[in-house]
Scaffold this motif. Structure first.
Motif, PDB file in Angstrom:
ATOM      1  N   GLY A   1       0.816  -1.205   0.000  1.00  0.00           N
ATOM      2  CA  GLY A   1       0.000   0.000   0.000  1.00  0.00           C
ATOM      3  C   GLY A   1       0.849   1.254   0.000  1.00  0.00           C
ATOM      4  N   PRO A   2       0.235   2.415  -0.248  1.00  0.00           N
ATOM      5  CA  PRO A   2       0.963   3.682  -0.242  1.00  0.00           C
ATOM      6  C   PRO A   2       1.292   4.116   1.188  1.00  0.00           C
ATOM      7  CG  PRO A   2      -1.368   4.071  -0.557  1.00  0.00           C
ATOM      8  CD  PRO A   2      -1.177   2.579  -0.572  1.00  0.00           C
ATOM      9  N   SER A   3       2.192   5.081   1.337  1.00  0.00           N
ATOM     10  CA  SER A   3       2.634   5.526   2.670  1.00  0.00           C
ATOM     11  C   SER A   3       1.485   5.904   3.591  1.00  0.00           C
ATOM     12  CB  SER A   3       3.588   6.719   2.538  1.00  0.00           C
ATOM     13  OG  SER A   3       4.759   6.323   1.892  1.00  0.00           O
ATOM     14  N   SER A   4       0.430   6.475   3.033  1.00  0.00           N
ATOM     15  CA  SER A   4      -0.702   6.910   3.847  1.00  0.00           C
ATOM     16  C   SER A   4      -1.735   5.802   4.074  1.00  0.00           C
ATOM     17  CB  SER A   4      -1.385   8.105   3.176  1.00  0.00           C
ATOM     18  OG  SER A   4      -1.835   7.738   1.885  1.00  0.00           O
ATOM     19  N   GLY A   5      -1.494   4.610   3.487  1.00  0.00           N
ATOM     20  CA  GLY A   5      -2.460   3.511   3.611  1.00  0.00           C
ATOM     21  C   GLY A   5      -3.575   3.675   2.606  1.00  0.00           C
ATOM     22  N   PRO A   6      -4.561   2.841   2.590  1.00  0.00           N
ATOM     23  CA  PRO A   6      -4.728   1.684   3.478  1.00  0.00           C
ATOM     24  C   PRO A   6      -3.745   0.567   3.125  1.00  0.00           C
ATOM     25  CG  PRO A   6      -6.411   1.656   1.790  1.00  0.00           C
ATOM     26  CD  PRO A   6      -5.630   2.930   1.594  1.00  0.00           C
ATOM     27  N   TRP A   7      -3.485  -0.291   4.104  1.00  0.00           N
ATOM     28  CA  TRP A   7      -2.538  -1.380   3.944  1.00  0.00           C
ATOM     29  C   TRP A   7      -3.260  -2.691   3.709  1.00  0.00           C
ATOM     30  CZ3 TRP A   7       2.070   0.407   3.260  1.00  0.00           C
ATOM     31  CH2 TRP A   7       2.438   1.594   3.859  1.00  0.00           C
ATOM     32  N   SER A   8      -2.647  -3.539   2.912  1.00  0.00           N
ATOM     33  CA  SER A   8      -3.176  -4.863   2.632  1.00  0.00           C
ATOM     34  C   SER A   8      -2.102  -5.883   3.003  1.00  0.00           C
ATOM     35  CB  SER A   8      -3.529  -4.960   1.146  1.00  0.00           C
ATOM     36  OG  SER A   8      -4.140  -6.171   0.848  1.00  0.00           O
ATOM     37  N   ASN A   9      -2.422  -6.824   3.865  1.00  0.00           N
ATOM     38  CA  ASN A   9      -1.475  -7.830   4.333  1.00  0.00           C
ATOM     39  C   ASN A   9      -1.295  -8.887   3.251  1.00  0.00           C
ATOM     40  OD1 ASN A   9      -0.018  -9.796   5.628  1.00  0.00           O
ATOM     41  ND2 ASN A   9      -1.292  -9.846   7.446  1.00  0.00           N
ATOM     42  N   TRP A  10      -0.126  -8.905   2.612  1.00  0.00           N
ATOM     43  CA  TRP A  10       0.143  -9.856   1.525  1.00  0.00           C
ATOM     44  C   TRP A  10       0.740 -11.157   2.024  1.00  0.00           C
ATOM     45  CZ3 TRP A  10       2.178  -7.502  -3.691  1.00  0.00           C
ATOM     46  CH2 TRP A  10       1.145  -6.780  -4.282  1.00  0.00           C
ATOM     47  N   GLY A  11       0.900 -11.317   3.297  1.00  0.00           N
ATOM     48  CA  GLY A  11       1.401 -12.600   3.796  1.00  0.00           C
ATOM     49  C   GLY A  11       2.380 -12.427   4.939  1.00  0.00           C
ATOM     50  N   ASN A  12       2.448 -13.455   5.748  1.00  0.00           N
ATOM     51  CA  ASN A  12       3.356 -13.404   6.881  1.00  0.00           C
ATOM     52  C   ASN A  12       3.986 -14.761   7.110  1.00  0.00           C
ATOM     53  OD1 ASN A  12       0.900 -14.477   7.819  1.00  0.00           O
ATOM     54  ND2 ASN A  12       1.378 -13.921   9.909  1.00  0.00           N
ATOM     55  N   VAL A  13       5.029 -14.738   7.896  1.00  0.00           N
ATOM     56  CA  VAL A  13       5.720 -15.950   8.299  1.00  0.00           C
ATOM     57  C   VAL A  13       6.117 -15.770   9.757  1.00  0.00           C
ATOM     58  CG1 VAL A  13       7.984 -15.120   7.539  1.00  0.00           C
ATOM     59  CG2 VAL A  13       7.553 -17.585   7.704  1.00  0.00           C
ATOM     60  N   CYS A  14       6.109 -16.842  10.536  1.00  0.00           N
ATOM     61  CA  CYS A  14       6.549 -16.715  11.917  1.00  0.00           C
ATOM     62  C   CYS A  14       7.565 -17.817  12.212  1.00  0.00           C
ATOM     63  CB  CYS A  14       5.388 -16.753  12.893  1.00  0.00           C
ATOM     64  SG  CYS A  14       4.219 -18.081  12.658  1.00  0.00           S
ATOM     65  N   ALA A  15       8.366 -17.573  13.223  1.00  0.00           N
ATOM     66  CA  ALA A  15       9.428 -18.510  13.570  1.00  0.00           C
ATOM     67  C   ALA A  15       9.641 -18.537  15.071  1.00  0.00           C
ATOM     68  CB  ALA A  15      10.728 -18.098  12.889  1.00  0.00           C
ATOM     69  N   VAL A  16      10.092 -19.665  15.562  1.00  0.00           N
ATOM     70  CA  VAL A  16      10.444 -19.804  16.980  1.00  0.00           C
ATOM     71  C   VAL A  16      11.885 -19.362  17.129  1.00  0.00           C
ATOM     72  CG1 VAL A  16      10.752 -21.425  18.872  1.00  0.00           C
ATOM     73  CG2 VAL A  16       8.826 -21.682  17.295  1.00  0.00           C
ATOM     74  N   HIS A  17      12.127 -18.534  18.122  1.00  0.00           N
ATOM     75  CA  HIS A  17      13.475 -18.000  18.362  1.00  0.00           C
ATOM     76  C   HIS A  17      14.173 -18.852  19.395  1.00  0.00           C
ATOM     77  CE1 HIS A  17      16.648 -15.176  19.107  1.00  0.00           C
ATOM     78  NE2 HIS A  17      16.324 -15.146  20.378  1.00  0.00           N
TER      79      HIS A  17
END
Length: 90
Positions: free
Chosen positions: A74-90
């Protein structure tokens, strides 16, 4: 004293046209049971990616045992669209 942890996330964009957005790193609770956006740790700079381009976010922090990274389009002012995430155990 424990040394700081280095969280790093890279996203490569393979679309057919450019895309604007940024990487976000967040800290989930140590008992997280699913991958979700947590407390903000670091945001990458908002940038426009060409096909095949990539962006990274890197931060030196002490975190809980689970961290998450998202690509927000998305642009700096938004709105934002979540295109994907990943998570990991530290």
């Amino acid at each position: 004293m424990e040394a700081p942890s280095y969280l790093e996330a890279y996203y490569q964009y393979n679309g057919s046209s450019s895309a604007t957005g940024h990487v976000e790193l967040s800290d989930e609770s140590p008992s997280a049971q699913s991958c979700y956006v947590g407390s903000l740790v670091a945001n990458g700079t908002n940038t426009t990616l060409s096909p095949g381009g990539y962006q990274a976010a890197l931060k030196s922090v002490t975190v809980s045992s689970v961290w998450n990274s998202n690509w927000w389009e998305g642009p700096s002012s938004g709105p934002w669209s979540n295109w994907g995430n990943v998570c990991a155990v530290h």
